[in-house]
Motif scaffolding. Sequence first.
Motif, PDB file in Angstrom:
ATOM      1  N   GLY A  99       0.803  -1.352  -0.030  1.00  0.00           N
ATOM      2  CA  GLY A  99       0.200   0.264   0.102  1.00  0.00           C
ATOM      3  C   GLY A  99       0.552   0.958   0.279  1.00  0.00           C
ATOM      4  N   ALA A 100       0.077   2.470  -0.733  1.00  0.00           N
ATOM      5  CA  ALA A 100       1.161   3.740  -0.265  1.00  0.00           C
ATOM      6  C   ALA A 100       1.190   4.015   0.404  1.00  0.00           C
ATOM      7  CB  ALA A 100       0.296   4.626  -1.143  1.00  0.00           C
ATOM      8  N   LYS A 101       0.428   3.787   1.530  1.00  0.00           N
ATOM      9  CA  LYS A 101       0.466   4.082   2.946  1.00  0.00           C
ATOM     10  C   LYS A 101       1.952   2.898   3.571  1.00  0.00           C
ATOM     11  CE  LYS A 101      -3.038   4.429   5.819  1.00  0.00           C
ATOM     12  NZ  LYS A 101      -4.016   3.658   6.527  1.00  0.00           N
ATOM     13  N   SER A 174      -6.068  15.779  -4.424  1.00  0.00           N
ATOM     14  CA  SER A 174      -5.743  15.803  -2.778  1.00  0.00           C
ATOM     15  C   SER A 174      -7.649  15.171  -2.238  1.00  0.00           C
ATOM     16  CB  SER A 174      -5.838  17.588  -1.623  1.00  0.00           C
ATOM     17  OG  SER A 174      -6.136  17.543  -0.946  1.00  0.00           O
ATOM     18  N   ASN A 175      -6.691  14.396  -0.865  1.00  0.00           N
ATOM     19  CA  ASN A 175      -7.715  13.839   0.175  1.00  0.00           C
ATOM     20  C   ASN A 175      -6.946  14.513   1.282  1.00  0.00           C
ATOM     21  OD1 ASN A 175      -8.744  12.323   2.404  1.00  0.00           O
ATOM     22  ND2 ASN A 175      -7.782  10.486   1.894  1.00  0.00           N
ATOM     23  N   PRO A 176      -7.620  15.781   1.988  1.00  0.00           N
ATOM     24  CA  PRO A 176      -9.575  14.953   1.867  1.00  0.00           C
ATOM     25  C   PRO A 176     -10.703  16.133   0.878  1.00  0.00           C
ATOM     26  CG  PRO A 176      -8.520  16.378   3.830  1.00  0.00           C
ATOM     27  CD  PRO A 176      -7.495  16.488   2.849  1.00  0.00           C
ATOM     28  N   SER A 203       5.084  13.414  -2.975  1.00  0.00           N
ATOM     29  CA  SER A 203       4.165  13.721  -3.982  1.00  0.00           C
ATOM     30  C   SER A 203       3.331  12.387  -4.107  1.00  0.00           C
ATOM     31  CB  SER A 203       4.929  14.557  -5.011  1.00  0.00           C
ATOM     32  OG  SER A 203       3.893  14.552  -6.182  1.00  0.00           O
ATOM     33  N   ASP A 204       2.306  12.564  -3.503  1.00  0.00           N
ATOM     34  CA  ASP A 204       1.080  11.407  -3.198  1.00  0.00           C
ATOM     35  C   ASP A 204       0.685  11.229  -4.626  1.00  0.00           C
ATOM     36  OD1 ASP A 204      -0.524   9.847  -2.540  1.00  0.00           O
ATOM     37  OD2 ASP A 204      -0.384  10.459  -0.272  1.00  0.00           O
ATOM     38  N   GLU A 205       0.959  10.876  -5.022  1.00  0.00           N
ATOM     39  CA  GLU A 205      -0.510  10.801  -6.329  1.00  0.00           C
ATOM     40  C   GLU A 205      -1.406   9.729  -6.361  1.00  0.00           C
ATOM     41  OE1 GLU A 205       2.274  11.989  -9.822  1.00  0.00           O
ATOM     42  OE2 GLU A 205       3.606  13.251  -8.401  1.00  0.00           O
ATOM     43  N   ILE A 206      -1.843   9.437  -5.282  1.00  0.00           N
ATOM     44  CA  ILE A 206      -2.663   7.817  -5.549  1.00  0.00           C
ATOM     45  C   ILE A 206      -3.756   8.361  -5.744  1.00  0.00           C
ATOM     46  CG2 ILE A 206      -4.097   8.812  -3.024  1.00  0.00           C
ATOM     47  CD1 ILE A 206      -2.777   5.412  -3.005  1.00  0.00           C
ATOM     48  N   TYR A 207      -4.773   9.848  -6.529  1.00  0.00           N
ATOM     49  CA  TYR A 207      -5.867   9.716  -6.597  1.00  0.00           C
ATOM     50  C   TYR A 207      -5.481  10.040  -8.218  1.00  0.00           C
ATOM     51  CZ  TYR A 207      -7.783   9.472  -1.949  1.00  0.00           C
ATOM     52  OH  TYR A 207      -8.593   8.851  -1.206  1.00  0.00           O
ATOM     53  N   GLU A 208      -4.541  10.011  -8.887  1.00  0.00           N
ATOM     54  CA  GLU A 208      -3.984  10.445 -10.382  1.00  0.00           C
ATOM     55  C   GLU A 208      -5.545   9.985 -11.155  1.00  0.00           C
ATOM     56  OE1 GLU A 208      -1.669   7.746 -11.825  1.00  0.00           O
ATOM     57  OE2 GLU A 208      -0.592   9.189 -14.013  1.00  0.00           O
ATOM     58  N   LEU A 235      -2.542   1.601  -6.010  1.00  0.00           N
ATOM     59  CA  LEU A 235      -3.157   0.214  -7.248  1.00  0.00           C
ATOM     60  C   LEU A 235      -4.936   0.956  -6.497  1.00  0.00           C
ATOM     61  CD1 LEU A 235      -2.102  -2.869  -8.084  1.00  0.00           C
ATOM     62  CD2 LEU A 235      -1.702  -0.331  -9.528  1.00  0.00           C
ATOM     63  N   SER A 236      -5.079   1.030  -5.197  1.00  0.00           N
ATOM     64  CA  SER A 236      -6.143   1.146  -4.410  1.00  0.00           C
ATOM     65  C   SER A 236      -7.184   2.082  -4.961  1.00  0.00           C
ATOM     66  CB  SER A 236      -5.880   1.921  -2.727  1.00  0.00           C
ATOM     67  OG  SER A 236      -4.883   0.717  -2.241  1.00  0.00           O
ATOM     68  N   LYS A 237      -6.571   3.288  -5.568  1.00  0.00           N
ATOM     69  CA  LYS A 237      -8.214   4.116  -5.752  1.00  0.00           C
ATOM     70  C   LYS A 237      -8.245   4.070  -6.870  1.00  0.00           C
ATOM     71  CE  LYS A 237      -7.450   5.323  -1.320  1.00  0.00           C
ATOM     72  NZ  LYS A 237      -7.773   5.268  -0.207  1.00  0.00           N
TER      73      LYS A 237
END
Length: 397
Positions: A99-101, A174-176, A203-208, A235-237
């Motif tokens: 996970g990205a976490k 961005s989250n949130p 640079s957190d791009e998980i919501y790309e 891959l989560s999102k």
Amino acid sequence: MNVLSDRIINLTESATLRMAALARELQQKGVNVINLSLGEPDFQTPQHIKDAAKKAIDDGYTFYTPVSGYLDLRQAICAKFKRENGLDYTPDQIVVSTGAKQSIINVVLCMVNPGDEVILPAPYWVSYAAMVELAEGKVVELPTGIEKNFKMTAQQLEAAITPKSKLIIFSSPSNPTGMVYTKDELHDIAKVIAAHPNLYIVSDEIYEHINYSGKHESIAQFDFVKDRVITVNGLSKGFAMTGWRLGYIGAPVAIAKACDKMQGQFTSGTCSITQRAAIAALNESLAPTIEMREAFHRRRDLVLSLLADIPGIKGYTPEGAFYVFSDMSSFIGKTDGTTTIKDIDDLSMYILDKAYISTVAGSQFGDDQCIRMSYATSEDKLIEAGKRLKEALAQLK
Ligand code: PMP
Ligand code: GLU
């Protein structure tokens, strides 16, 4: 003497996971709770990815993998970075994690010494602050706010940098908040950072892939700063794979090597089957991802129209991710006759108690005026939530 270490006693519990657990508990008791607290796609993982996982089991991918991930997966990640983001990375710059976490905590533990400052433009994702504290770093919040579209400015960043600044961590989309930085804004931020040689960017791009404003922009595209960027993705999102647990970084080789060493003592490589499935996810068609994005887009518009119909809520139009982050501070100080709302946490609990909707209070993200609601749920549930929310808030005078 305490059984537990100071480290765990002082660690803040994840508010997103806590609210989701609370919602689940109530659901088990038969309460019809609408869970808008947990940010996870409600879609199934695309079939071709599931098929690749089944094949991996049959093909015997049941052994430990290299700590940083299979070479062909890291090659697929490099190809993805090049194709979709215009970024040149080599496999030795890639570390695949659970996970990205885990990707982010690896980086934080590998880079932050006690007392180092980590800049978090607020609102930020809950776990960033907890991770920095775990590493005994010092969180430096950069407040933004709804009036500034939740964006830090280059000047604001410049003013926050000190000789102790080590990292800045942010997500775009961005989250949130769902805010998305434009290429020009990222360029301005990159220029500030480039002038401070000891400062690095996560640079957190998980919501790309959940971006309604157009093409995703990576800050590592600017060559003058690329060797100070750790690009995080997973891959989560985008592929509806939250339970599979796969995230990754592209980073300067020394940082990637450090993360490999760290992970080698914690978890080793992530699940072999997930890794094989990830190759299919990254190499094959993005059509299911695009379909999911379109569904999120429709839901965003639905939620915005529902919220616009509730007096007292100041809305913000998110351009990505699947959250609305709405200013509900006008309800602070009000009462329904029994409960008085003292702060935004009280309001989030009131909404749970009275409307049976679980949300996450902005205070957990470094903002004490807003509430986060995830719209990664069915349109029927969103419509019902809008109705319940309107009724519950109308009782506050
Ligand atoms: N970064 C952000 C901004 C997130 O919202 C999440 C959500 N879980 C993560 C990282 C971690 O994702 P995961 O560990 O599921 O890859
Ligand atoms: N990132 C998601 C959220 O913010 C999932 C929960 C978590 O990992 O925090 O809700």
